[in-house]
Scaffold this active site. Sequence first.
Site, short mmCIF file in Angstrom:
data_model
loop_
_atom_site.label_atom_id
_atom_site.label_comp_id
_atom_site.label_asym_id
_atom_site.label_seq_id
_atom_site.Cartn_x
_atom_site.Cartn_y
_atom_site.Cartn_z
CG ASP A 1 -1.88 -1.13 1.27
OD1 ASP A 1 -2.23 -1.63 0.18
OD2 ASP A 1 -2.29 -1.52 2.37
CE1 TYR B 1 2.33 -7.22 3.89
CE2 TYR B 1 2.11 -9.56 4.46
CZ TYR B 1 2.06 -8.53 3.53
OH TYR B 1 1.73 -8.83 2.24
CE1 TYR C 1 -7.14 -7.53 -0.95
CE2 TYR C 1 -8.61 -9.40 -0.55
CZ TYR C 1 -8.08 -8.46 -1.41
OH TYR C 1 -8.46 -8.43 -2.72
#
Length: 399
Positions: free
Chosen positions: A225, A289, A361
């Site tokens: 993103d 992440y 996601y």
Amino acid sequence: MLAAAAGVDWSRLGERALCDACLGRLFGKAGHGFTNPERGRPVRSAHGLPASPCSLCGGLLDEVPKFADLVAAKLEPWEVRTFLIGSRVDPELAAKEEALWVELGLASGEPVKNEVNREVGKLVTAKTGKAVDLRRPDVAAIVDTQFDVVDLEVAPLFLYGRYRKLSREIPQTRWPCRRCRGKGCDHCGGKGKMYETSVEEVVAAEVMKQTDGTGHALHGMGREDVDALMLGNGRPFVLEVSQPRRRTVDLTMVAGAVNRSGVVEVEGLRSSDRDEVVALKADRADKTYRARIRFAEAVDAAKVKEGLAALARARIAQRTPVRVSHRRADAVRERSVKGAELLAADGREAEVLLTAEAGTYVKEALHGDGGRTVPSLAGILGVPCEVLALDVMRIHDVG
Ligand SMILES: [Zn+2]
Ligand SMILES: [Zn+2]
């Protein structure tokens, strides 16, 4: 040498003359190692055939040296190592040629185009020292034999590397303004794009200076993103440069310029090709992440740890998130979370490390997206949360 020529009824040619090259080309697949004129000459003397004016090519093959000069001049300003010759010939000539094969009962003729391409190629190599590459040339030179015009199709230049993105303000690729499509308007403040710069533009700047290309594209192994950092070992990418004048790139200089930008870093730069772009696009690497999250109320660290343990190794079902539903069809997909651990906790805020399958996601796996992702950390804990920051820490495409 040419037994095939003995069985041909040459009287069918009548008054028509054929030059040595056109005669030899009728047996183009016989007598390997000879040029077509070398094949044609003995057939002519054995059967007493006239040579000119050639009823087939009309002297086209005498023009090969001129075509080679045109190509060499056209290639001059371009730094290329390899080339390929293509040609456009009068379609009537090709039709005449095929009719002649039928008339003479021959199956092994070579089309005139092939001979033009090959012979021009040989002369261009002799003139320029550049090599013919039939599979993946730096440039294809297309000779229009009727109008003496050469068109070049210059292959793009491909550079591979890995990038780190150190800013939450820039996207991976140039993001043109939808309203004005790049022309500049009030919506984009006259810039024609939605962000001042991008990973693509930072990486491409020095490469474009060196290659003098006409455009660029960045192909990433996925993308993060805009507001996510890309850290750790970086994300593999291939930069594609259109119509580069020069193909020798000083990669140390490119890395230096990028790394001084303060927003992007690159490493492992090397040359690449289109195959690697396809491989990058097909890659399904897991990613790790780091997320900073804030719960709606304080949650005990031990309880967060338990929740993460339950999320880890879970198979999660994700309905297309609200934030991307404007560009993706509504669907439910399943992904695996392969690991989740607590890095730090402080009252309502926590920092977690999460490894997930490609295409997960991740924000939604944490906050649950209003029940569209199940299970999620928020769902397991029964406490809503928001994701304050999300960074990619590692792409597991290697080791
Ligand atoms: Zn001819
Ligand atoms: Zn605009």
